[in-house]
Design an enzyme around this catalytic site. Structure first.
Site, PDB file in Angstrom:
ATOM      1  N   ASP A   8       0.818  -1.219   0.000  1.00  0.00           N
ATOM      2  CA  ASP A   8       0.000   0.000   0.000  1.00  0.00           C
ATOM      3  C   ASP A   8       0.855   1.275   0.000  1.00  0.00           C
ATOM      4  O   ASP A   8       1.680   1.477   0.897  1.00  0.00           O
ATOM      5  CB  ASP A   8      -0.896   0.033   1.235  1.00  0.00           C
ATOM      6  CG  ASP A   8      -1.785  -1.188   1.356  1.00  0.00           C
ATOM      7  OD1 ASP A   8      -1.301  -2.307   1.125  1.00  0.00           O
ATOM      8  OD2 ASP A   8      -2.960  -1.024   1.720  1.00  0.00           O
ATOM      9  N   GLU A  39      -4.664   2.711  -2.645  1.00  0.00           N
ATOM     10  CA  GLU A  39      -5.831   3.346  -2.016  1.00  0.00           C
ATOM     11  C   GLU A  39      -5.481   4.374  -0.940  1.00  0.00           C
ATOM     12  O   GLU A  39      -6.356   5.123  -0.513  1.00  0.00           O
ATOM     13  CB  GLU A  39      -6.745   2.265  -1.431  1.00  0.00           C
ATOM     14  CG  GLU A  39      -6.194   1.564  -0.225  1.00  0.00           C
ATOM     15  CD  GLU A  39      -7.279   1.292   0.822  1.00  0.00           C
ATOM     16  OE1 GLU A  39      -8.465   1.417   0.501  1.00  0.00           O
ATOM     17  OE2 GLU A  39      -6.918   0.979   1.960  1.00  0.00           O
ATOM     18  N   HIS A  68     -10.804   2.328   0.962  1.00  0.00           N
ATOM     19  CA  HIS A  68     -10.812   3.788   0.806  1.00  0.00           C
ATOM     20  C   HIS A  68     -11.000   4.211  -0.651  1.00  0.00           C
ATOM     21  O   HIS A  68     -10.725   5.361  -1.006  1.00  0.00           O
ATOM     22  CB  HIS A  68      -9.509   4.387   1.348  1.00  0.00           C
ATOM     23  CG  HIS A  68      -9.327   4.201   2.820  1.00  0.00           C
ATOM     24  ND1 HIS A  68     -10.243   4.642   3.745  1.00  0.00           N
ATOM     25  CD2 HIS A  68      -8.322   3.606   3.536  1.00  0.00           C
ATOM     26  CE1 HIS A  68      -9.822   4.325   4.965  1.00  0.00           C
ATOM     27  NE2 HIS A  68      -8.669   3.696   4.866  1.00  0.00           N
ATOM     28  N   HIS A 151      -7.645  -7.483  -0.146  1.00  0.00           N
ATOM     29  CA  HIS A 151      -7.509  -6.311   0.713  1.00  0.00           C
ATOM     30  C   HIS A 151      -8.355  -6.541   1.955  1.00  0.00           C
ATOM     31  O   HIS A 151      -9.576  -6.342   1.948  1.00  0.00           O
ATOM     32  CB  HIS A 151      -7.965  -5.055  -0.036  1.00  0.00           C
ATOM     33  CG  HIS A 151      -7.518  -3.786   0.607  1.00  0.00           C
ATOM     34  ND1 HIS A 151      -6.254  -3.244   0.411  1.00  0.00           N
ATOM     35  CD2 HIS A 151      -8.155  -2.945   1.454  1.00  0.00           C
ATOM     36  CE1 HIS A 151      -6.147  -2.132   1.090  1.00  0.00           C
ATOM     37  NE2 HIS A 151      -7.288  -1.921   1.750  1.00  0.00           N
TER      38      HIS A 151
END
Length: 255
Positions: A8, A39, A68, A151
């Protein structure tokens, strides 16, 4: 073929870190394709269309998303218009902007890339198992290699999904928790798996977030606006090595 999966991306300084280093990493390890979870790239709070373009300019070929996804409204049209470079979780409703999977061409192979959200300790979404099964059934015979970004918060859920699709999805990796796990390996039926890639973000924080603000939230139970921490940036990633359409190696790196 070698595929690099990057953890991420946390904040715009992390994007700059990739811009400075990723092409050297691609050259050093002879990487053919790069996937990154984006994200959190817009200062933790989602991904804007301009930051999505910036991520793709660093040498990332494809972006996956997460819980998100909807934080920046201008990403909605970008998701609709660019499924060849960015997808959102497939177990959001079908009416949501964007697509939950895409098939890309690389070195003569068709590669199916999928993204799902977990349900444990997460927002209410559709069943991730069902979402993957539907995609695999719909695209049967249309791809050579398959990849899944899971995720999710719970380690058990990530591993359960991986075991459910061992031998059916070639490469599976977890994102979201920002902590790299030491379990990169080949599962019994031949799929490659790691519970979490980690993150591309500052070491001097709590999962990339400013530590003092995190402590205020956790100890005082008062509202605290999360911001990206200061300090040195690092990138966690895993290299998946394929011989044709078969995974033959998994290697964790940091840069």
């Amino acid at each position: 073929m070698k595929i690099l999966a990057i953890g991420d991306i946390v904040g715009t300084r992390a994007i700059a870190h990739l811009k400075q280093r990723l092409w050297n990493i691609r050259d050093r390890y002879k990487i053919d394709f790069v996937i990154a979870n984006g994200e959190n790239a817009s200062e933790i709070h989602g991904l804007s269309s301009s930051d999505a373009r910036a991520v793709l300019d660093t040498g990332v070929d494809f972006i996956t998303m997460g819980n998100h996804t909807w934080n920046k409204r201008d990403i909605y049209a970008f998701l609709d218009a660019n499924p060849e470079t960015i997808i959102r979780p497939a177990n959001y409703p079908g009416s949501a902007p964007g697509y939950g999977y895409y098939i890309v061409d690389i070195q003569g192979y068709k590669m199916l890339i999928m993204n799902v959200l977990g349900q444990v300790f997460m927002d209410a979404v559709g069943d991730p198992f069902d979402a993957v099964e539907l995609i695999l059934a719909r695209e049967e015979g249309n791809y050579d290699i398959s990849i899944l970004d899971i995720h999710a918060e719970a380690t058990s859920e990530k591993y359960a999904i991986a075991r459910a699709f061992d031998g059916k999805v070639d490469i599976m990796f977890g994102t979201h928790t920002h902590v790299p796990t030491a379990d990169a390996h080949i599962l019994p039926s031949g799929s490659a798996y790691v519970t979490d890639l980690g993150m591309t973000g500052p070491r001097n924080g709590v999962l990339g977030v400013d530590a003092e603000r995190t402590l205020t939230k956790m100890r005082m139970h008062m509202p605290a606006q999360f911001v990206v921490a200061d300090g040195e940036i690092k990138a966690d990633a895993v290299i998946f090595d394929l011989d044709g359409d078969r995974v033959v190696g998994v290697q964790r790196i940091e840069f």
